[in-house]
Design an enzyme around this catalytic site. Structure first.
Site, PDB file in Angstrom:
ATOM      1  N   SER A 255       0.753  -1.228  -0.020  1.00  0.00           N
ATOM      2  CA  SER A 255      -0.048   0.035  -0.011  1.00  0.00           C
ATOM      3  C   SER A 255       0.974   1.287  -0.063  1.00  0.00           C
ATOM      4  O   SER A 255       2.107   1.172   0.063  1.00  0.00           O
ATOM      5  CB  SER A 255      -0.983  -0.015   1.406  1.00  0.00           C
ATOM      6  OG  SER A 255      -0.121   0.361   2.387  1.00  0.00           O
ATOM      7  N   LYS A 256       0.215   2.331  -0.055  1.00  0.00           N
ATOM      8  CA  LYS A 256       1.053   3.607  -0.128  1.00  0.00           C
ATOM      9  C   LYS A 256       1.886   3.798   0.977  1.00  0.00           C
ATOM     10  O   LYS A 256       2.931   4.513   1.000  1.00  0.00           O
ATOM     11  CB  LYS A 256      -0.164   4.652   0.012  1.00  0.00           C
ATOM     12  CG  LYS A 256      -0.737   5.156  -1.193  1.00  0.00           C
ATOM     13  CD  LYS A 256      -1.792   6.345  -0.994  1.00  0.00           C
ATOM     14  CE  LYS A 256      -2.700   6.280  -1.731  1.00  0.00           C
ATOM     15  NZ  LYS A 256      -3.820   7.175  -1.191  1.00  0.00           N
ATOM     16  N   ARG A 257       1.636   3.158   2.100  1.00  0.00           N
ATOM     17  CA  ARG A 257       2.494   3.231   3.304  1.00  0.00           C
ATOM     18  C   ARG A 257       3.956   2.871   3.051  1.00  0.00           C
ATOM     19  O   ARG A 257       5.047   3.125   3.438  1.00  0.00           O
ATOM     20  CB  ARG A 257       2.055   2.320   4.329  1.00  0.00           C
ATOM     21  CG  ARG A 257       0.977   2.935   5.254  1.00  0.00           C
ATOM     22  CD  ARG A 257       0.500   1.945   6.283  1.00  0.00           C
ATOM     23  NE  ARG A 257       0.051   0.884   5.989  1.00  0.00           N
ATOM     24  CZ  ARG A 257       1.032  -0.325   6.176  1.00  0.00           C
ATOM     25  NH1 ARG A 257       1.943  -0.326   6.762  1.00  0.00           N
ATOM     26  NH2 ARG A 257       0.427  -1.505   5.662  1.00  0.00           N
ATOM     27  N   HIS A 258       4.116   1.796   1.902  1.00  0.00           N
ATOM     28  CA  HIS A 258       5.339   1.093   1.628  1.00  0.00           C
ATOM     29  C   HIS A 258       6.099   2.072   0.600  1.00  0.00           C
ATOM     30  O   HIS A 258       7.483   1.763   0.651  1.00  0.00           O
ATOM     31  CB  HIS A 258       5.161  -0.139   0.920  1.00  0.00           C
ATOM     32  CG  HIS A 258       4.652  -1.211   2.016  1.00  0.00           C
ATOM     33  ND1 HIS A 258       3.237  -1.590   2.099  1.00  0.00           N
ATOM     34  CD2 HIS A 258       5.123  -1.775   2.930  1.00  0.00           C
ATOM     35  CE1 HIS A 258       2.955  -2.413   2.892  1.00  0.00           C
ATOM     36  NE2 HIS A 258       3.780  -2.585   3.507  1.00  0.00           N
TER      37      HIS A 258
END
Ligand code: GLU
Length: 524
Positions: A255-258
């Site tokens: 996800s965007k967090r990565h």
């Protein structure tokens, strides 16, 4: 029916294309190509509330950028078109009614208040959510009366109340699902006459003669329902292959967090499509000869369903960066010029939106960093007119510089700062930056003084002789080669990171280089 493989990528245009979708598209494409089959692009735009034309445009744009071509569908048409679900609404209605007539589906007149009441009771009593099948038992007379009264309705599938649904997944083997665990009688046709995803997806896969459904594993819970729908219609279902998950390094779904996940973001950050295609194709799939580098056509030739991995794939940004470097170095100078120009001038891919949540720093691209902008005629020009360069000079210099920067680029974005010294007069760096750790001010002054004759002799020397001369000069000064080169680099380019120095000086021109050294010497 022929045994031609027909697969599809069926995105819903409710968001920008991301790495997961691209992986699904790519695997379908590769499978079709490996089997001499057809790859179909279908737009599942039944969700009109989240639909946006810009997502459709982004889909086509992304596919074109990656070089993934389709045989039927999208804006291309084909024998079983239209391939855009919103253009097929009447059809789904007809098929929903066919199931009602067969007794496999039914009219449901429950209004939202009633459904809300059920939901509340279910939550209060910690019961699983879902429809209570109230209208499944209406008599033909009750249905007719409701219809005659003009009551709004939806059409729901009659999911068997007992038994099991079995299907085979190419990757995961036999899957058995208790029918009581399938969502209780899901809606096929909404009250506004629009189909749900399930109905449109099944009807289209059937009518478009799809032989294999390859999609992300998160769709597995929908598959038993789909198998039931095929049974209700009396159709044979396609083969299923649910692709391994793509996770981040922490084992959680990517996800965007990565980091970057949308393709536009990868583009804006200076990745080449060849690198993305190669890397994504190996996410959860292996190839017989176990190489690292494959072109799209090599991937297409070697793709096999048997080589898919069950285990989730881990998206490794470092590995992708390695691929990017490899593919950058594989470009010709002309190609590299074409790919880096948007980043140098801050146009094209470089101007695509960057996700503001991404913690990575924004790439330093565009005229502000490079000193080069793109003219309306599509040609680059130097933003500092006092440099006295024509567009042709700029292009010539950039092309000359390409072989030098090629070895040093991790991303296309890196090019902007690397070319800067040619197009702007660098500000003389502070002495503290110029003086190497191991040298003092007097010694550094000696280096700069000696560098003038070194620079002046460069045009008459080949590369080896130029390097030998630098070594000799350093030895004569009793210092290391690096400590000889760094002050010169800073004086000539104004930066610690520049392309290889000797080549850079030759492109800049001896006179300009010497003038910059002399200007720096004035501060000593
Ligand atoms: N429209 C669905 C999606 O957005 C397609 C799922 C499928 O492949 O069946 O992913």
């Amino acid at each position: 029916m022929s045994d031609e493989v027909r697969v599809r990528y069926a995105p819903s245009p409710t968001g920008m294309q991301h790495i997961g979708g691209v992986r699904t598209a790519l695997f379908n494409y590769l499978y079709a190509r490996s089997r001499g089959g057809k790859f179909i692009l279908r737009l599942e735009d039944t969700d009109r509330t989240r639909y946006d034309e810009k997502y459709v445009k982004n889909l086509y744009d992304t596919m074109a950028w990656l070089g993934i071509d389709w045989d039927e569908g999208g804006d291309k048409g084909g024998e079983y078109g239209p391939y855009v679900q919103s253009e097929r609404f009447e059809l789904y209605k007809k098929y929903a009614m066919e199931l009602v007539e067969k007794g496999e589906a039914y009219y449901c007149f429950c209004d939202s208040e009633r459904l809300e009441r059920i939901r509340k009771i279910q939550t209060e009593n910690k019961l699983p959510p879902g429809y209570d099948r109230n209208c499944r038992h209406l008599t033909a007379e009750e249905v007719s009366a409701n219809l005659a009264a003009g009551k709004p309705y939806v059409i729901r599938l009659k999911v068997p109340l007992e038994g099991e649904t079995k299907f085979h997944d190419h990757l995961l083997g036999d899957i058995v699902w208790k029918n009581e665990d399938i969502s209780p009688d899901p809606i096929l046709l909404k009250s506004d006459g629009f189909p749900t995803y399930h109905l449109a997806n099944i009807v289209d896969d059937h009518l478009m003669h799809i032989t294999h459904v390859m999609r992300a594993q998160e769709w597995i819970p929908s598959t038993p329902l789909h198998v039931q729908m095929y049974r209700s219609f009396g159709w044979q279902h396609p083969e299923f292959c649910h692709l391994p998950m793509v996770n981040g390094s922490d084992g959680k779904k990517l996800s965007k967090r990565h980091g970057s996940t949308s393709l536009n973001e990868f583009r804006a950050r200076g990745y080449l499509p060849q690198a993305i295609v190669n890397y994504v194709a190996l996410l959860g799939c292996s190839y017989e000869d176990g190489r690292d580098m494959y072109t799209l056509s090599e991937l297409a030739a070697g793709f096999k369903l048997e080589h898919l991995n069950k285990a989730p794939a881990v998206f490794d940004y470092k590995k992708l960066e390695w691929y990017n470097g490899q593919y950058i170095r594989a470009l010709t100078d002309e190609e590299l010029y074409k790919w880096t120009l948007p980043f140098i001038t801050g146009t094209g891919d470089a101007a695509l939106e960057i996700n503001p949540d991404n913690p990575q720093p924004k790439p330093k691209v565009g005229p502000e960093y490079s000193g080069v902008a793109l003219g309306e005629d599509g040609e680059p020009y130097c933003t500092d007119s006092s440099m006295g360069m024509t567009s042709a000079d700029v292009k010539k210099h950039l092309l000359e510089l390409m072989p030098l920067i090629k070895e040093r680029l991790h991303f296309l974005t890196d090019a902007a700062e690397m070319v800067r010294f040619l197009f702007t007069e660098p500000v003389v760096p502070p002495k503290t930056d110029i003086i190497p750790k191991k040298l003092d001010e007097a010694k550094t002054r000696e280096v700069l003084e000696k560098s003038v004759s070194f620079i002046e002799s460069l045009p008459s020397l080949d590369h080896e002789a130029a390097e030998a001369l630098a070594k000799k000069d350093a030895e004569e000064l009793g210092i290391k080669l690096g400590d000889f080169m760094m002050p010169i680099r800073l004086a000539v380019t104004g930066s610690r990171v520049s392309p290889p120095l000797i080549g850079s000086i030759l492109i800049l021109g001896v006179d300009k280089a010497v003038a910059r050294v002399n200007k720096t010497l004035e501060t000593f």
